[in-house]
Design a protein around this motif. Structure first.
Motif, PDB file in Angstrom:
ATOM      1  N   PRO A  87      15.954  41.661  57.588  1.00  0.00           N
ATOM      2  CA  PRO A  87      15.452  41.997  58.930  1.00  0.00           C
ATOM      3  C   PRO A  87      14.012  42.501  58.899  1.00  0.00           C
ATOM      4  O   PRO A  87      13.587  43.179  57.961  1.00  0.00           O
TER       5      PRO A  87
ATOM      6  N   GLU B  21      13.654  34.607  65.765  1.00  0.00           N
ATOM      7  CA  GLU B  21      14.099  35.491  66.842  1.00  0.00           C
ATOM      8  C   GLU B  21      14.891  34.735  67.912  1.00  0.00           C
ATOM      9  O   GLU B  21      15.707  35.340  68.616  1.00  0.00           O
TER      10      GLU B  21
ATOM     11  N   ASP C  49      12.803  44.786  60.792  1.00  0.00           N
ATOM     12  CA  ASP C  49      12.718  46.231  60.999  1.00  0.00           C
ATOM     13  C   ASP C  49      12.856  47.017  59.706  1.00  0.00           C
ATOM     14  O   ASP C  49      12.673  48.244  59.692  1.00  0.00           O
ATOM     15  N   GLN C  50      13.177  46.343  58.601  1.00  0.00           N
ATOM     16  CA  GLN C  50      13.210  47.009  57.308  1.00  0.00           C
ATOM     17  C   GLN C  50      11.867  46.938  56.589  1.00  0.00           C
ATOM     18  O   GLN C  50      11.708  47.539  55.525  1.00  0.00           O
TER      19      GLN C  50
ATOM     20  N   PHE D 259      23.855  35.995  58.699  1.00  0.00           N
ATOM     21  CA  PHE D 259      22.439  36.326  58.897  1.00  0.00           C
ATOM     22  C   PHE D 259      21.541  35.293  58.229  1.00  0.00           C
ATOM     23  O   PHE D 259      20.554  34.827  58.802  1.00  0.00           O
TER      24      PHE D 259
ATOM     25  N   ILE E 150      24.378  42.962  57.562  1.00  0.00           N
ATOM     26  CA  ILE E 150      23.058  43.235  58.114  1.00  0.00           C
ATOM     27  C   ILE E 150      23.148  43.088  59.620  1.00  0.00           C
ATOM     28  O   ILE E 150      23.614  42.062  60.125  1.00  0.00           O
ATOM     29  N   ASP E 151      22.693  44.112  60.333  1.00  0.00           N
ATOM     30  CA  ASP E 151      22.767  44.098  61.798  1.00  0.00           C
ATOM     31  C   ASP E 151      24.185  43.796  62.279  1.00  0.00           C
ATOM     32  O   ASP E 151      24.403  43.009  63.198  1.00  0.00           O
ATOM     33  N   GLU E 152      25.152  44.399  61.609  1.00  0.00           N
ATOM     34  CA  GLU E 152      26.565  44.273  61.954  1.00  0.00           C
ATOM     35  C   GLU E 152      27.090  42.835  61.849  1.00  0.00           C
ATOM     36  O   GLU E 152      28.027  42.450  62.538  1.00  0.00           O
TER      37      GLU E 152
ATOM     38  N   ARG F  87      18.464  32.896  65.614  1.00  0.00           N
ATOM     39  CA  ARG F  87      19.530  33.772  65.095  1.00  0.00           C
ATOM     40  C   ARG F  87      20.510  34.200  66.181  1.00  0.00           C
ATOM     41  O   ARG F  87      21.735  34.110  65.972  1.00  0.00           O
TER      42      ARG F  87
END
Length: 267
Positions: free
Chosen positions: A203, A225, A205-206, A73, A65-67, A228
């Protein structure tokens, strides 16, 4: 309890500030020391269980997730959600017990202490418990190789701030609660949705855009925010805004809980 006992007396000049709330904090520390080893064991055991069960189990299905690996994560999200849960539990169940069952607060008010002193000391103690638990999670994350850089040490003051915030918000619930059962409303209607909507497990944004925007009205999302990036070797963006929201919730909870408890303990 007579109003004379709960009257917000003016402390002596040399005892203003945090001296009197610190006495409340020290009292709670002494009580905690009697049960410290089971508490410390729980601090390590619970996050390890979450990381292994969700990180390794669910992480195999999710992937990256998010690289970043899902385990990485998830670790930062658990740090934040644990800070909220630990502080909230202490400010609700433990504080309510001291107020209504053990009548500890009443004895404190017979001494030269005020409601303001008690509430402040209890909230600081709740935040201290968050730091204890959060430190355990960080150590577990380090051992498992889930921390990306030295910036992770800055997570500890963030845990303290979040502990103060959620401890103060939970103290408002304690102030209006008639019984232990009332706390279930807060857990079910506030804390659980906050965990699910604040980027702890997936995330933001999903999520649908409106849900994501709503999440940033809640303090936990702002904590995630900040934490992480620090745990993954980076730096958070718009730090001041995130800190302002968390501090604002904490200040509002502190002021409101004091006002409500002054009336409740005076009756």
């Amino acid at each position: 309890m007579s109003s004379s006992k709960t009257e917000n007396r003016r402390p002596d000049v040399q005892e203003r500030g945090f001296v009197r709330p610190l006495a409340i904090w020290r009292r709670n520390v002494r009580v905690w020391r009697k049960l410290m080893w089971p508490s410390i064991l729980g601090n390590f055991g619970e996050p390890l269980l979450y990381l292994l069960a969700f990180g390794y189990g669910f992480g195999r299905l999710v992937g990256a997730i998010d690289e970043m690996p899902y385990m990485v994560f998830l670790a930062s999200g658990i740090v934040c959600s644990n800070a909220m849960t630990t502080a909230s539990f202490e400010s609700m169940y433990s504080a309510f017990t001291r107020m209504t069952q053990q009548l500890t607060w009443g004895s404190m008010l017979d001494a030269p202490l005020t409601v303001d002193d008690i509430v402040t000391g209890e909230i600081v103690w709740s935040a201290t418990k968050s730091v204890m638990s959060g430190t355990a999670i960080l150590l577990v994350a380090v051992v498992l190789g889930l921390v990306g850089g030295w910036q992770a040490i800055l997570v500890l003051p963030m845990i303290l701030l979040m502990g103060l915030c959620f401890g103060a918000c939970a103290m408002v619930v304690t102030a209006v609660s008639p019984s232990y059962d009332f706390f279930l409303y807060y857990f079910t209607l506030v804390m659980t949705p906050m965990v699910l909507l604040s980027g702890v497990f997936f995330p933001l944004d999903q999520l649908p855009s409106l849900v994501g925007q709503f999440a940033f009205l809640l303090p936990l999302a702002h904590g995630v925010e900040i934490v992480r990036p620090l745990m993954t070797g980076g730096w958070p963006d718009t730090v001041f805004l995130h800190l302002l929201v968390i501090a604002g919730y904490g200040l509002a909870g502190w002021v409101l809980s004091i006002r409500i408890l002054r009336k409740r303990l005076a009756s």
